[in-house]
Structure formats: C-alpha cells, structure tokens
Write an enzyme that holds these catalytic residues in place. Structure first.
Site, short mmCIF file in Angstrom:
data_model
loop_
_atom_site.label_atom_id
_atom_site.label_comp_id
_atom_site.label_asym_id
_atom_site.label_seq_id
_atom_site.Cartn_x
_atom_site.Cartn_y
_atom_site.Cartn_z
N HIS A 113 0.93 -1.17 -0.15
CA HIS A 113 -0.06 -0.17 0.20
C HIS A 113 0.96 1.14 -0.01
O HIS A 113 0.75 2.32 0.76
CB HIS A 113 -0.85 -0.01 1.13
N GLY A 116 -0.08 6.62 3.64
CA GLY A 116 -0.51 7.88 2.92
C GLY A 116 -1.71 8.24 2.42
O GLY A 116 -2.25 9.26 1.69
N HIS A 168 -4.62 8.86 4.78
CA HIS A 168 -5.39 9.14 5.74
C HIS A 168 -5.99 10.55 5.40
O HIS A 168 -7.41 10.70 5.70
CB HIS A 168 -4.59 9.50 7.17
N GLY A 192 -9.08 9.25 3.00
CA GLY A 192 -9.92 8.81 3.70
C GLY A 192 -10.74 9.80 4.34
O GLY A 192 -12.18 9.54 4.49
N THR A 203 -8.74 2.14 8.33
CA THR A 203 -9.09 1.98 9.79
C THR A 203 -9.94 3.16 10.33
O THR A 203 -11.04 2.97 10.97
CB THR A 203 -7.73 1.88 10.50
N SER A 204 -9.48 4.21 10.10
CA SER A 204 -10.04 5.44 10.51
C SER A 204 -11.63 5.40 10.25
O SER A 204 -12.38 5.98 10.80
CB SER A 204 -9.35 6.62 10.11
N GLY A 237 -11.87 -0.68 17.87
CA GLY A 237 -10.17 -0.84 17.54
C GLY A 237 -9.19 -1.50 18.63
O GLY A 237 -8.35 -1.85 18.28
N PRO A 275 -1.43 10.64 12.69
CA PRO A 275 -2.40 11.14 11.97
C PRO A 275 -3.62 11.07 12.37
O PRO A 275 -4.48 12.12 12.38
CB PRO A 275 -2.30 10.38 10.31
P1 ADP Z 1 -5.08 2.87 7.53
O1 ADP Z 1 -4.34 2.87 8.53
O2 ADP Z 1 -6.36 1.71 7.19
O3 ADP Z 1 -4.58 3.23 6.12
P2 ADP Z 1 -6.07 5.84 7.87
O4 ADP Z 1 -4.77 6.13 7.29
O5 ADP Z 1 -7.29 6.39 7.41
O6 ADP Z 1 -6.15 4.03 7.93
O7 ADP Z 1 -6.04 5.91 9.43
C1 ADP Z 1 -4.82 5.80 10.11
C2 ADP Z 1 -5.01 6.33 11.67
O8 ADP Z 1 -6.04 5.27 12.36
C3 ADP Z 1 -3.85 6.11 12.62
O9 ADP Z 1 -3.15 7.31 12.50
C4 ADP Z 1 -4.56 5.87 13.85
O10 ADP Z 1 -4.81 7.19 14.62
C5 ADP Z 1 -5.82 5.19 13.62
N1 ADP Z 1 -5.79 3.92 13.95
C6 ADP Z 1 -5.05 2.75 13.60
N2 ADP Z 1 -5.40 1.60 14.18
C7 ADP Z 1 -6.34 2.11 15.37
C8 ADP Z 1 -6.69 1.50 16.34
N3 ADP Z 1 -6.81 0.21 16.40
N4 ADP Z 1 -7.79 2.00 17.32
C9 ADP Z 1 -7.82 3.33 16.97
N5 ADP Z 1 -7.17 4.01 16.13
C10 ADP Z 1 -6.26 3.52 15.17
MG MG Z 2 -3.65 5.15 6.10
#
Ligand code: ADP
Ligand code: MG
Length: 581
Positions: free
Chosen positions: A217, A396, A398, A401, A441-442, A483, A554
């Site tokens: 990714h 990269g 976030h 998203g 995730t977010s 989470g 982030p």
């Molecule tokens: P991804 O990691 O799937 O690419 P994003 O980039 O949108 O999703 O979001 C990343 C953010 O998600 C991280 O900076 C962190 O703050 C949050 N995050 C990741 N895992 C968890 C978790 N288990 N619980 C809470 N927040 C989390």
């Molecule tokens: Mg991300």
C-alpha cells in the site's frame, strides 16, 4: 504516475465498472464489488476475497471457477466497508457458507470483521482467514501479526480449489489456514507508487539502493540496502524466505514448493525472468522441487517499482489444490469446462425511508449536519498534510480517507435532513456513509462512533447538553471497543480520551457545553501533538513504528482538527442562541 483518471475519488469505482464490462464472461458488478457471472453448484462453499483497490489482479481479477466467488473492492489502498462486505458475501453465497479472505491489515480486519459479525447474526456461516506471509513485517514469534502481500495469490488459489473440489466450510477453512501457515514472502522496492490524483510518490528510494520489506500500500520499506545485481537481489529474497523453511520429511513437507515471483506494477517481465533464472537455479541447488511457478504481476501496488518472492512449502493436499484448474480474468491454469451463466438478478439492499423526527430532534439534527459539514471542510483543508503524515509510517491515505468519509457523511446527513430525520437517524446514516465512503481503519472507527452516538440519541426527544455529552462518550466507547487500542499506542485514541475526559470534567464543574467543548479541543490538540514522542504499536504504522517517532499520529491529529472545526462552526452561534448552555 497514475495518469488516466477522471476524478481521483472515482478511480476505483470506474476501474471496477470497466473490469466488469471487459470480463462480463467471468464477473458481474454488485454493490461493493463483483461476483461470478457463472453459476456455481448449490451448496458449494463460497470464497470471497477483498481489500483495497490498486492491487489488480488482486482481488477482483481472481473471481471465477476454481478460485473466488466474489471480491469486495475498496477505494485505492483502503479497506472496503462492512456494508460492501455484506453485499458481496450475500450475492456470492451458494448455501454452503462463506470463507472470507484478505491480507492482514488493521482496516480490513475491522471492516470485514464487522461485516462478518452482522452476516453471522443473520444465520450465515462465515469464516475469516487473513494472509500473513510478509516475513519483514514481524518476527516469527508473532507471525500472525504479519501483513499479507503477494502470498494472497497462493493461499486464495489453494482455498478456491478446495471449495471447487466440494470440501465443506470447515475443511476449506482448514486448508486455507494451512496454506497461509506454509507461505512466506519478502519484497524489495526501488521506487514508491503515486495515488491517483497525487503528483508525487508516497515514498522515494535513493538511486542505487533498494527498500527491503515493502508493503503493498505504498508503505516504505523496513530497511534499505545497496541495490546489487539481479542475482544478488534474488539471493537476498531467497535467503529471507528460506530462513523459515519447515523441516523436510516432517509434517507432510518433502521439499516441494510453489513459487511466485511477483512484480509490483512497474517492473518489467523480462527483469522478473532475469531474477527468476537465478531463483530457479538456487532452489534446485538446495534440493527443492518447484511446482507450477508463477512469474508476473499478480499482487501489484499501483505503479510501484519492485518485486517480491513468495514460497509455499507444499504437502500433498496443498499441491493438489495449487495445481487444480482455474479460470478467472487474470489467473488461468488447465482446463475448466464452460459454466452456464448465473440466472437471476442480484438486487442491492434498499435503504429504508426516513421516518420524520420530532421538531426538537429535527432542530438538533440540523445542528449536527452543520457540524458534519464543518468536519468535511476541515478534512479538505488538511487533506495533503494528513496524507503526508500518514506516508511517514503508514500508507499515505489518511487525508484521502478523511475527505471521502466526511464528504459521504455530510451528504448522507443532508439527505436525511431533507427527509425530516431526527438526530438519531441523521447520525446513524451519516456514520454508515462515513465508513462506506472512506474505508480504511479510521473510516471504520469514525463510522462506528457516529453510529453509536446516534443510537445514544433519539428521534423524538430534544437534546439536553448532558445527553449530547453522553452521546459523545458512547461514540468514543465505540472507537475503543472496535479498535481495541489504548492510550499510548499512538492512535486517535490518544486525542480522543483526553477530549472526552476533559469534556466530562468541565461539565461536572458546571461549564456550558460550548466552553467544555473548547477546553476538550485544547486537550485533544495538546495530546495529538504529544503523540510525536510515541513509537506506534497499533494499526498500519506498527510495522514502521520507529519511523513514526518525532511525528504526530495522523488519526490523532485529524481528530483534534475536526473537533476544533466543530467548535468554531457551532460554538459561538450556539452560545449566542443560548442553545448549547
Ligand atoms: P489505514 O491505517 O487503514 O490506512 P487511515 O490512514 O485512514 O487508515 O487511518 C490511520 C489512523 O487510524 C492512525 O493514524 C490511527 O490514529 C488510527 N488507528 C489505527 N489503528 C487504530 C486502532 N486500533 N484504534 C484506534 N485508532 C486506530
Ligand atoms: Mg492510512
């Protein structure tokens, strides 16, 4: 570069539509992805794969007889949402239960897990197998935390063949888990990839060096080394992967291996063959027998320059399924007899009409819609900054998203508002739209938070400040529960917990909701900044923990920014009106 783009946000959806048109003999589009357009025997276990887009042929290119029954397609590098998962699984189900497979990433685990939970509640037998083949992403002792990369092809090919052979769900799951336990990969990158619409790659690799342990990714490598000859690269990959070869002669393993040399999107086939010639030679010298090798692009990462080596240490059963015929848009082997087209129309689930809320609740809904719109504007303003922050130790995306999620939530909120929705309906719909629109995730966490906050409110009552504060607390609980992170893990939780704690303490000491909210925003901003001193232990950034030191998280950063935007938008006006006292 990704040059052929209409609108960046539409890239994945446009690509899936084109794929379904180009390969109508194999797949048809449904909400959330694609399913086979050919009929499958009734009672056959269905295999549904998925993940973000940007990896073609993974995963939609593997739908067809002998492999998957459906693929859930998220946005570029972002997990699909739970509702996409549910939709594709329902459409792919043949009555024999469903095995869901994806690479092990935090966002996918959350969204697929949520989707599976809801499908199980409907009585469908759903199992999940995650692929954890990337040896660079964790020590052998914590192999189940590793990421999934190109090993997806081997594990899912074998699982699909087991389903095709008529095994029941228990057995298909067992075979898939065994295939994963016997599969190891290691990759190197020479250059990062560029997200559609972006003008620079997510990371760069200095000329003459290679990044070892890439993610698919756009995550940077885990270490760097000088780039040697093709043979030296081959040897480095082989040494890494064979380090975890099981004992020969034990547990059904006799030195027979399935091998994949995978190009990541911008590495030429002839370069791959040059590397493969060395790999084949070395494997033979080491007394190993290669079974049906694959050299080519199977799990890509947009236009990433690089390659990975995957080896599955076979036993008789795994070998039989690895060799079995398969016929999909992007992966074919042997002869599969022609399948009749699938009959019947697959309908998308319809959203129920909005039942209008009370006047008071509609008023609150109006203010909540304004708050969500402010969050969407704030996300747009900060998109590039959040993306850059996430590129340091994550993937990269976030910024993207948050923009997609808040925009989807804002338009769902507008739509609900226009239909007369009360606060509960507005927030639950906005939450579902957020998680659907963002993936990642977010996206799952924010979507769950809005939904939980909505469920804490009603469509009939008003909104006493304490009820609103309690709703915010419920939203926070949803993030903590889903989470599973704690403060200090370097996630959004580090900003969220001080936010809700400060809000509650200020309310308890008699502050107005507006003032309490402002104080909570300050606490969240301070805490988000302080995450730069923490090494990430959770989420995608875990693998690159030490890269994250010196930079704030982030998700914590965006949380603090969004809450402050809500305060700016709602605070003064509300206080003048005396509504949020
Ligand atoms: P991804 O990691 O799937 O690419 P994003 O980039 O949108 O999703 O979001 C990343 C953010 O998600 C991280 O900076 C962190 O703050 C949050 N995050 C990741 N895992 C968890 C978790 N288990 N619980 C809470 N927040 C989390
Ligand atoms: Mg991300």
């Amino acid at each position: 570069m990704t040059r052929l783009v209409n609108a960046p946000g539409d890239f994945s959806a446009d690509a899936v539509r084109g794929l379904a048109l180009a390969h109508a003999r194999y797949v048809q589009q449904v909400h959330g992805g694609v399913v086979r357009s050919t009929a499958s025997p009734a009672g056959q276990v269905s295999v549904v794969l998925g993940g973000g887009s940007g990896h073609y042929p993974a995963f939609a290119g593997w739908v067809g007889p002998g492999m998957a029954h459906g693929a859930v397609c998220g946005n570029v590098f972002a997990s699909p949402s739970a509702s996409q998962v549910e939709s594709v699984v329902r459409a792919a189900d043949n009555g024999g239960g469903v095995l869901i497979g994806f690479g092990n990433y935090a966002g996918d685990v959350l969204h697929f897990g949520q989707g599976a939970e809801r499908l199980r509640a409907e009585g469908l037998d759903v199992r999940i197998v995650t692929v954890t083949d990337d040896i660079a992403s964790g020590a052998p002792a914590e192999a189940d935390l590793r990421r999934g990369i190109a090993g997806d092809l081997l594990v899912f090919k074998i699982a699909g063949a087991a389903a095709e052979a008529g095994l029941d769900l228990d057995d298909v799951e067992r075979v898939a888990r065994r295939a994963n336990a016997r599969t190891r990969s290691l990759g190197v990158a020479f250059g990062g990839c560029t997200l559609p619409g972006a003008d620079h790659p997510l990371f760069e690799v200095a000329t003459g060096t290679m990044a070892i342990g890439l993610g698919i990714h756009g995550e940077p490598g885990i270490s760097e080394a000088p780039l040697g000859t093709a043979a030296e690269v081959a040897d480095a990959l082989l040494t890494g992967v064979l380090d975890e070869e099981p004992e020969r002669g034990a547990d059904g393993y006799h030195g027979r291996v399935a091998v994949l040399l995978n190009g990541l999107g911008a590495t030429k086939y002839e370069e791959l063959f040059v590397v493969y010639s060395r790999i084949a030679e070395r494997l033979e010298e080491l007394g190993l027998t290669i079974v049906e090798p694959e050299v080519g692009e199977h799990v890509t990462s947009l236009d990433m320059e690089g390659l990975s080596l995957t080896v599955t240490f076979l036993d008789d059963e795994l070998e039989r399924y690895w060799r079995a015929p398969v016929d999909t848009p992007a992966f074919r082997r042997g002869v599969v007899t022609d399948r009749p087209a699938r009959s019947g129309v697959i309908r998308a689930a319809e959203t129920a009409a909005v039942v209008p809320g009370s006047t008071e609740s509609q008023e609150l809904a109006g203010r909540l819609a304004v708050a969500i719109r402010a969050m969407a504007a704030c996300a747009v303003e900060n998109e590039a900054m959040l993306g850059d922050l996430d590129a340091i130790a994550g993937d990269g995306d976030h910024g993207q998203g948050m923009v997609l999620g808040t925009a989807a939530a804002a338009s769902a909120a507008e739509e609900a508002l226009a239909a007369g929705a009360g606060a509960r309906t507005l927030l639950t719909r906005a939450g579902a739209a957020w998680s659907e629109g963002a993936g990642g995730t977010s996206g799952a966490l924010w979507g769950a938070a809005l939904t939980a906050m909505g469920n804490a409110l009603s469509d009939s009552g008003g909104a006493a400040p304490d009820e609103l504060a309690a709703g915010v607390r419920q939203g926070a609980e949803a993030i903590l529960h889903l989470g599973g992170a704690s403060t200090g893990d370097k996630t959004m939780v580090d900003a969220l917990v001080p936010f809700v704690d400060t809000l509650a303490a200020a309310r308890a000491s008699g502050a107005s909701l507006g003032d309490a909210w402002d104080g909570a925003c300050t606490a969240a901003a301070t805490a988000a900044e302080a995450t730069s001193q923490i090494v990430a232990r959770r989420g995608r950034a875990r693998t690159h923990g030490e890269h994250s030191l010196g930079h704030p998280d982030p998700g914590a950063t965006s949380f603090a920014l969004l809450m402050a935007a809500v305060s700016r938008e709602l605070g003064p006006a509300a206080r003048v009106n005396g509504e949020l006292t």
